[in-house]
Design a protein around this motif. Structure first.
Motif, short mmCIF file in Angstrom:
data_model
loop_
_atom_site.label_atom_id
_atom_site.label_comp_id
_atom_site.label_asym_id
_atom_site.label_seq_id
_atom_site.Cartn_x
_atom_site.Cartn_y
_atom_site.Cartn_z
N ARG A 78 56.28 15.91 -11.45
CA ARG A 78 56.00 15.54 -12.85
C ARG A 78 54.51 15.72 -13.16
O ARG A 78 54.15 16.14 -14.25
N TRP A 79 53.66 15.36 -12.20
CA TRP A 79 52.21 15.38 -12.45
C TRP A 79 51.53 16.63 -11.92
O TRP A 79 50.55 17.08 -12.50
N HIS A 80 51.98 17.14 -10.77
CA HIS A 80 51.24 18.20 -10.10
C HIS A 80 52.14 19.38 -9.71
O HIS A 80 52.22 19.74 -8.52
N VAL A 134 60.75 2.25 0.39
CA VAL A 134 59.75 3.19 0.90
C VAL A 134 59.71 4.43 0.03
O VAL A 134 60.76 5.00 -0.29
N HIS A 135 58.51 4.85 -0.35
CA HIS A 135 58.31 6.14 -1.03
C HIS A 135 57.75 7.14 -0.02
O HIS A 135 56.82 6.83 0.71
N VAL A 136 58.32 8.34 -0.04
CA VAL A 136 57.91 9.38 0.91
C VAL A 136 57.30 10.55 0.15
O VAL A 136 57.97 11.17 -0.69
N LYS A 137 56.04 10.83 0.44
CA LYS A 137 55.41 12.04 -0.09
C LYS A 137 54.29 12.42 0.85
O LYS A 137 53.99 11.69 1.80
N ASP A 138 53.67 13.57 0.61
CA ASP A 138 52.65 14.05 1.54
C ASP A 138 51.53 14.75 0.77
O ASP A 138 51.68 15.04 -0.43
N ASN A 152 52.36 -0.45 -2.97
CA ASN A 152 50.97 -0.15 -2.57
C ASN A 152 50.51 0.94 -3.55
O ASN A 152 50.86 2.10 -3.38
N HIS A 153 49.74 0.55 -4.56
CA HIS A 153 49.48 1.53 -5.64
C HIS A 153 48.11 1.35 -6.28
O HIS A 153 47.77 0.26 -6.74
N PHE A 154 47.38 2.46 -6.34
CA PHE A 154 46.09 2.50 -7.05
C PHE A 154 46.27 2.06 -8.51
O PHE A 154 47.36 2.19 -9.08
N TYR A 162 56.50 0.19 0.34
CA TYR A 162 55.54 0.84 1.23
C TYR A 162 55.33 2.29 0.80
O TYR A 162 56.28 3.07 0.76
N ASP A 163 54.08 2.65 0.48
CA ASP A 163 53.76 4.04 0.11
C ASP A 163 52.51 4.46 0.89
O ASP A 163 51.38 4.26 0.45
N GLN A 164 52.77 5.02 2.09
CA GLN A 164 51.64 5.38 2.95
C GLN A 164 50.77 6.48 2.34
O GLN A 164 49.54 6.48 2.52
N PRO A 195 60.33 1.28 -13.28
CA PRO A 195 59.63 1.07 -14.55
C PRO A 195 58.13 1.38 -14.38
O PRO A 195 57.62 1.34 -13.26
N TYR A 196 57.45 1.64 -15.48
CA TYR A 196 56.01 1.89 -15.45
C TYR A 196 55.23 0.75 -16.12
O TYR A 196 54.06 0.89 -16.43
N THR A 197 55.89 -0.37 -16.30
CA THR A 197 55.29 -1.53 -16.96
C THR A 197 54.07 -2.04 -16.17
O THR A 197 54.18 -2.23 -14.96
N VAL A 241 57.82 -2.39 -8.72
CA VAL A 241 56.91 -3.21 -9.52
C VAL A 241 55.48 -2.70 -9.31
O VAL A 241 55.01 -2.57 -8.18
N TYR A 242 54.79 -2.41 -10.40
CA TYR A 242 53.34 -2.23 -10.38
C TYR A 242 52.74 -3.62 -10.50
O TYR A 242 53.09 -4.38 -11.43
N ALA A 243 51.81 -3.96 -9.60
CA ALA A 243 51.16 -5.28 -9.66
C ALA A 243 50.14 -5.28 -10.79
O ALA A 243 48.92 -5.33 -10.57
O1 LIG Z 1 53.13 6.41 -5.95
C1 LIG Z 1 53.25 6.81 -7.07
C2 LIG Z 1 52.41 7.91 -7.56
C3 LIG Z 1 52.50 8.24 -9.02
O2 LIG Z 1 52.37 9.63 -9.15
C4 LIG Z 1 53.80 7.85 -9.66
O3 LIG Z 1 53.69 8.02 -11.05
C5 LIG Z 1 54.17 6.46 -9.35
O4 LIG Z 1 55.35 6.10 -9.95
C6 LIG Z 1 54.19 6.19 -7.90
O5 LIG Z 1 55.00 5.43 -7.44
#
Ligand SMILES: O=C1C[C@@H](O)[C@H](O)[C@@H](O)C1=O
Length: 300
Positions: free
Chosen positions: A266-268, A202-206, A147-149, A175-177, A69-71, A106-108
Protein backbone atom coordinates in the motif's frame (compact mmCIF):
# COMPACT_ATOMS: atom_id res chain seq x y z
CA UNK A 1 1.29 -21.84 12.69
CA UNK A 2 -1.34 -20.40 10.33
CA UNK A 3 -0.27 -17.95 7.65
CA UNK A 4 -2.51 -14.97 6.99
CA UNK A 5 -2.39 -12.35 4.25
CA UNK A 6 -2.82 -8.73 5.41
CA UNK A 7 -4.79 -6.46 3.09
CA UNK A 8 -2.10 -3.78 3.47
CA UNK A 9 -0.54 -5.80 0.66
CA UNK A 10 -3.53 -5.66 -1.70
CA UNK A 11 -4.44 -1.95 -2.12
CA UNK A 12 -5.88 -2.50 -5.59
CA UNK A 13 -8.09 -5.47 -4.67
CA UNK A 14 -11.48 -5.43 -3.03
CA UNK A 15 -11.69 -7.55 0.13
CA UNK A 16 -13.27 -10.54 -1.73
CA UNK A 17 -10.58 -10.26 -4.44
CA UNK A 18 -7.85 -10.12 -1.78
CA UNK A 19 -9.23 -13.27 -0.11
CA UNK A 20 -9.13 -15.06 -3.43
CA UNK A 21 -5.53 -13.88 -3.99
CA UNK A 22 -4.57 -15.16 -0.51
CA UNK A 23 -6.06 -18.58 -1.28
CA UNK A 24 -4.19 -18.74 -4.60
CA UNK A 25 -0.95 -17.79 -2.78
CA UNK A 26 -1.35 -20.79 -0.45
CA UNK A 27 -2.31 -18.85 2.68
CA UNK A 28 -4.68 -20.00 5.43
CA UNK A 29 -6.38 -16.82 6.65
CA UNK A 30 -6.67 -13.05 6.32
CA UNK A 31 -6.19 -9.90 8.39
CA UNK A 32 -8.34 -7.11 6.96
CA UNK A 33 -7.97 -3.35 7.31
CA UNK A 34 -10.93 -1.65 9.01
CA UNK A 35 -10.88 1.87 7.62
CA UNK A 36 -13.01 4.10 5.39
CA UNK A 37 -12.00 4.79 1.80
CA UNK A 38 -9.50 1.95 1.43
CA UNK A 39 -10.39 -0.41 -1.41
CA UNK A 40 -9.03 -3.47 0.42
CA UNK A 41 -10.68 -2.63 3.73
CA UNK A 42 -14.01 -2.73 5.52
CA UNK A 43 -15.60 0.69 6.09
CA UNK A 44 -16.29 1.61 9.73
CA UNK A 45 -19.56 0.21 11.03
CA UNK A 46 -20.65 -1.06 7.60
CA UNK A 47 -22.46 -4.31 8.38
CA UNK A 48 -23.35 -4.97 4.77
CA UNK A 49 -19.67 -4.94 3.63
CA UNK A 50 -18.74 -7.11 6.60
CA UNK A 51 -21.42 -9.69 5.69
CA UNK A 52 -20.23 -9.72 2.06
CA UNK A 53 -16.66 -10.25 3.27
CA UNK A 54 -17.82 -13.09 5.52
CA UNK A 55 -19.58 -14.76 2.59
CA UNK A 56 -16.44 -14.43 0.44
CA UNK A 57 -14.24 -15.74 3.28
CA UNK A 58 -16.46 -18.81 3.64
CA UNK A 59 -16.49 -19.33 -0.14
CA UNK A 60 -12.68 -19.14 -0.39
CA UNK A 61 -12.13 -21.01 2.88
CA UNK A 62 -9.93 -18.11 4.03
CA UNK A 63 -11.27 -17.05 7.45
CA UNK A 64 -10.83 -13.43 8.46
CA UNK A 65 -8.96 -13.76 11.74
CA UNK A 66 -8.10 -10.13 12.45
CA UNK A 67 -9.14 -6.54 11.83
CA UNK A 68 -6.80 -3.55 11.60
CA UNK A 69 -8.27 -0.17 12.54
CA UNK A 70 -6.11 2.95 12.13
CA UNK A 71 -7.71 4.80 15.05
CA UNK A 72 -5.16 6.84 17.05
CA UNK A 73 -7.20 9.11 19.35
CA UNK A 74 -7.45 6.67 22.28
CA UNK A 75 -4.80 8.75 24.07
CA UNK A 76 -6.38 12.10 23.20
CA UNK A 77 -6.85 14.69 25.94
CA UNK A 78 -9.90 16.00 24.11
CA UNK A 79 -13.00 14.29 25.47
CA UNK A 80 -14.97 14.33 22.21
CA UNK A 81 -12.06 12.87 20.22
CA UNK A 82 -11.42 10.22 22.87
CA UNK A 83 -15.07 9.08 22.93
CA UNK A 84 -15.18 8.96 19.11
CA UNK A 85 -12.09 6.73 19.14
CA UNK A 86 -13.66 4.44 21.76
CA UNK A 87 -16.78 4.15 19.59
CA UNK A 88 -14.64 3.29 16.56
CA UNK A 89 -13.03 0.47 18.55
CA UNK A 90 -16.44 -0.72 19.70
CA UNK A 91 -17.40 -0.94 16.02
CA UNK A 92 -14.20 -2.88 15.25
CA UNK A 93 -14.86 -5.34 18.10
CA UNK A 94 -18.45 -5.84 16.98
CA UNK A 95 -17.40 -6.35 13.35
CA UNK A 96 -14.65 -8.78 14.37
CA UNK A 97 -17.21 -10.75 16.37
CA UNK A 98 -19.57 -10.83 13.37
CA UNK A 99 -16.78 -12.16 11.17
CA UNK A 100 -15.51 -14.69 13.71
CA UNK A 101 -12.18 -12.82 13.93
CA UNK A 102 -10.50 -13.14 17.32
CA UNK A 103 -8.06 -10.20 17.21
CA UNK A 104 -8.09 -6.45 16.59
CA UNK A 105 -4.90 -4.40 16.13
CA UNK A 106 -4.50 -1.43 18.47
CA UNK A 107 -2.30 1.62 17.93
CA UNK A 108 -1.32 2.91 21.38
CA UNK A 109 -2.65 6.35 20.52
CA UNK A 110 -0.51 8.86 18.72
CA UNK A 111 2.89 10.03 19.98
CA UNK A 112 5.55 11.95 18.05
CA UNK A 113 8.77 13.78 18.89
CA UNK A 114 7.89 17.08 20.55
CA UNK A 115 4.55 15.88 21.93
CA UNK A 116 3.94 16.81 25.55
CA UNK A 117 1.87 15.58 28.52
CA UNK A 118 3.15 12.01 28.36
CA UNK A 119 1.65 11.09 31.73
CA UNK A 120 -1.82 12.43 30.96
CA UNK A 121 -1.89 10.82 27.52
CA UNK A 122 -0.71 7.48 28.91
CA UNK A 123 -3.56 7.79 31.42
CA UNK A 124 -6.09 8.27 28.60
CA UNK A 125 -4.63 5.26 26.79
CA UNK A 126 -4.95 3.13 29.93
CA UNK A 127 -8.50 4.32 30.49
CA UNK A 128 -9.37 3.42 26.88
CA UNK A 129 -8.00 -0.12 27.15
CA UNK A 130 -9.53 -0.64 30.59
CA UNK A 131 -12.90 0.41 29.12
CA UNK A 132 -12.62 -1.78 26.02
CA UNK A 133 -10.98 -4.89 27.54
CA UNK A 134 -14.12 -6.39 29.15
CA UNK A 135 -16.16 -5.67 26.00
CA UNK A 136 -13.52 -7.40 23.86
CA UNK A 137 -13.40 -10.34 26.27
CA UNK A 138 -17.17 -10.70 26.05
CA UNK A 139 -16.96 -10.71 22.22
CA UNK A 140 -14.16 -13.32 22.16
CA UNK A 141 -11.72 -10.79 20.72
CA UNK A 142 -8.26 -9.79 21.91
CA UNK A 143 -6.95 -6.26 21.54
CA UNK A 144 -3.38 -6.49 20.31
CA UNK A 145 -1.24 -3.41 20.99
CA UNK A 146 1.39 -3.11 18.29
CA UNK A 147 5.10 -2.35 18.59
CA UNK A 148 4.66 0.71 16.40
CA UNK A 149 6.37 4.03 15.65
CA UNK A 150 4.26 7.18 16.04
CA UNK A 151 2.43 5.68 19.04
CA UNK A 152 3.13 5.44 22.78
CA UNK A 153 4.44 1.88 22.32
CA UNK A 154 7.22 2.22 19.77
CA UNK A 155 9.46 -0.11 21.80
CA UNK A 156 8.83 -3.62 23.08
CA UNK A 157 9.51 -2.38 26.62
CA UNK A 158 6.78 0.29 26.35
CA UNK A 159 4.32 -2.19 24.81
CA UNK A 160 4.98 -4.76 27.54
CA UNK A 161 4.66 -2.10 30.26
CA UNK A 162 1.26 -1.01 28.96
CA UNK A 163 -0.09 -4.54 28.59
CA UNK A 164 1.14 -5.49 32.07
CA UNK A 165 -0.47 -2.37 33.56
CA UNK A 166 -3.83 -3.27 31.99
CA UNK A 167 -3.43 -6.90 33.17
CA UNK A 168 -6.40 -8.30 31.23
CA UNK A 169 -6.21 -11.48 29.10
CA UNK A 170 -8.02 -9.66 26.28
CA UNK A 171 -5.20 -7.11 25.92
CA UNK A 172 -2.02 -8.55 24.37
CA UNK A 173 1.04 -7.50 22.40
CA UNK A 174 1.15 -7.38 18.61
CA UNK A 175 4.77 -8.33 17.95
CA UNK A 176 6.29 -6.55 14.93
CA UNK A 177 10.03 -7.16 14.84
CA UNK A 178 10.51 -5.29 11.55
CA UNK A 179 9.14 -2.12 13.18
CA UNK A 180 11.45 -2.58 16.20
CA UNK A 181 14.40 -3.14 13.84
CA UNK A 182 14.01 -0.07 11.66
CA UNK A 183 13.34 2.20 14.64
CA UNK A 184 16.65 0.90 16.11
CA UNK A 185 14.87 -0.35 19.23
CA UNK A 186 15.05 -3.94 20.59
CA UNK A 187 16.56 -6.81 18.61
CA UNK A 188 14.56 -10.02 18.68
CA UNK A 189 16.27 -11.48 21.75
CA UNK A 190 15.66 -8.26 23.71
CA UNK A 191 12.06 -8.08 22.45
CA UNK A 192 11.33 -11.63 23.60
CA UNK A 193 12.95 -10.97 26.97
CA UNK A 194 10.44 -8.21 27.76
CA UNK A 195 7.27 -9.23 25.90
CA UNK A 196 7.70 -12.90 24.88
CA UNK A 197 5.00 -14.09 27.30
CA UNK A 198 2.46 -11.47 26.15
CA UNK A 199 2.27 -12.02 22.40
CA UNK A 200 -1.25 -12.26 20.98
CA UNK A 201 -0.56 -11.63 17.30
CA UNK A 202 2.42 -11.28 14.92
CA UNK A 203 3.10 -9.15 11.84
CA UNK A 204 5.69 -10.49 9.41
CA UNK A 205 7.60 -8.24 7.04
CA UNK A 206 11.21 -7.60 6.08
CA UNK A 207 13.54 -4.78 5.07
CA UNK A 208 17.05 -3.69 4.18
CA UNK A 209 18.65 -0.45 5.37
CA UNK A 210 19.72 2.16 2.84
CA UNK A 211 21.41 4.05 5.67
CA UNK A 212 21.80 1.98 8.84
CA UNK A 213 23.28 4.94 10.73
CA UNK A 214 20.40 7.37 10.11
CA UNK A 215 18.43 8.15 13.25
CA UNK A 216 14.82 6.97 12.98
CA UNK A 217 12.29 9.70 12.28
CA UNK A 218 8.58 9.49 11.44
CA UNK A 219 6.15 12.37 11.58
CA UNK A 220 3.17 10.17 10.69
CA UNK A 221 1.77 7.09 12.41
CA UNK A 222 0.39 4.84 9.68
CA UNK A 223 3.56 4.89 7.58
CA UNK A 224 7.02 6.38 7.33
CA UNK A 225 6.83 8.89 4.51
CA UNK A 226 9.24 8.64 1.59
CA UNK A 227 11.49 11.54 2.64
CA UNK A 228 12.06 10.02 6.11
CA UNK A 229 12.80 6.43 5.06
CA UNK A 230 16.22 4.86 5.60
CA UNK A 231 15.00 1.40 4.54
CA UNK A 232 13.52 -0.50 1.62
CA UNK A 233 10.73 -3.06 2.14
CA UNK A 234 11.52 -6.66 1.24
CA UNK A 235 9.72 -10.00 1.04
CA UNK A 236 10.25 -12.03 4.21
CA UNK A 237 13.56 -13.91 4.12
CA UNK A 238 15.30 -11.46 1.79
CA UNK A 239 15.96 -8.71 4.32
CA UNK A 240 17.82 -8.28 7.60
CA UNK A 241 15.13 -9.53 10.02
CA UNK A 242 16.19 -13.01 11.28
CA UNK A 243 12.85 -14.72 10.70
CA UNK A 244 14.00 -18.34 11.16
CA UNK A 245 15.30 -17.50 14.65
CA UNK A 246 12.19 -15.45 15.45
CA UNK A 247 9.87 -18.31 14.50
CA UNK A 248 11.89 -20.60 16.79
CA UNK A 249 11.59 -18.08 19.62
CA UNK A 250 7.83 -17.70 19.08
CA UNK A 251 7.34 -21.47 19.36
CA UNK A 252 9.58 -21.62 22.41
CA UNK A 253 7.44 -18.92 24.02
CA UNK A 254 4.29 -20.94 23.33
CA UNK A 255 3.03 -18.88 20.37
CA UNK A 256 1.78 -21.32 17.72
CA UNK A 257 -0.89 -19.17 16.12
CA UNK A 258 -1.30 -16.69 13.23
CA UNK A 259 1.63 -15.11 11.35
CA UNK A 260 0.20 -12.22 9.39
CA UNK A 261 2.20 -11.32 6.27
CA UNK A 262 2.25 -7.55 6.05
CA UNK A 263 3.56 -6.81 2.59
CA UNK A 264 3.71 -2.99 2.67
CA UNK A 265 2.54 -2.69 -0.93
CA UNK A 266 0.00 0.00 0.00
CA UNK A 267 2.80 2.41 0.92
CA UNK A 268 5.92 1.22 -0.90
CA UNK A 269 4.95 -0.66 -4.09
CA UNK A 270 8.23 0.27 -5.79
CA UNK A 271 10.16 -1.91 -3.28
CA UNK A 272 8.12 -5.08 -3.63
CA UNK A 273 6.94 -7.65 -6.17
CA UNK A 274 3.27 -7.64 -7.21
CA UNK A 275 1.06 -8.96 -4.37
CA UNK A 276 0.27 -12.19 -6.28
CA UNK A 277 4.01 -13.01 -6.25
CA UNK A 278 4.94 -11.34 -2.96
CA UNK A 279 2.41 -13.33 -0.90
CA UNK A 280 3.22 -16.61 -2.66
CA UNK A 281 6.95 -16.13 -2.08
CA UNK A 282 6.40 -15.12 1.58
CA UNK A 283 4.22 -18.18 2.22
CA UNK A 284 6.75 -20.50 0.69
CA UNK A 285 9.69 -18.99 2.64
CA UNK A 286 7.80 -19.14 5.95
CA UNK A 287 6.59 -22.71 5.37
CA UNK A 288 10.09 -23.85 4.58
CA UNK A 289 11.45 -22.17 7.76
CA UNK A 290 8.70 -23.85 9.80
CA UNK A 291 9.45 -27.25 8.24
CA UNK A 292 13.15 -26.87 9.09
CA UNK A 293 12.26 -25.94 12.67
CA UNK A 294 9.98 -28.97 12.99
CA UNK A 295 12.81 -31.22 11.71
CA UNK A 296 15.20 -29.84 14.33
CA UNK A 297 12.58 -30.27 17.06
CA UNK A 298 11.77 -33.85 15.98
CA UNK A 299 15.44 -34.78 15.89
CA UNK A 300 15.85 -33.89 19.60
O1 LIG B 1 3.52 -2.05 11.07
C1 LIG B 1 2.84 -1.38 10.36
C2 LIG B 1 3.45 -0.54 9.33
C3 LIG B 1 2.54 0.39 8.58
O2 LIG B 1 2.99 0.46 7.25
C4 LIG B 1 1.11 -0.04 8.54
O3 LIG B 1 0.33 0.99 8.01
C5 LIG B 1 0.61 -0.41 9.87
O4 LIG B 1 -0.71 -0.79 9.85
C6 LIG B 1 1.46 -1.42 10.54
O5 LIG B 1 0.95 -2.25 11.25
Amino acid sequence: MRLAGHTLGTPNHTVPQALSLFRAAGLDAAEVIYQDEYKSGLPLGDRHSAMEALKAAEGEDIPIVGLTPYTTAINSLDDTEWHKAIDEFRGAIETAHLLGADRVRVYAGSWHPGDTDHGARWGQLRKALETLAPEAQQAGVRLCVENHFGTMTQTAAETAALVREIAQPSVRVLYDQANLTFTHDENYEEAFAVQGDLIGHVHVKDLVFTNPNAAFRATETARVNASERAVRSRVVGSGVVPWAEILGALLQNGYDDVLSIELEYRWHPQDLPAPEDGFKESASVLRSMLTDLAKVRNAR
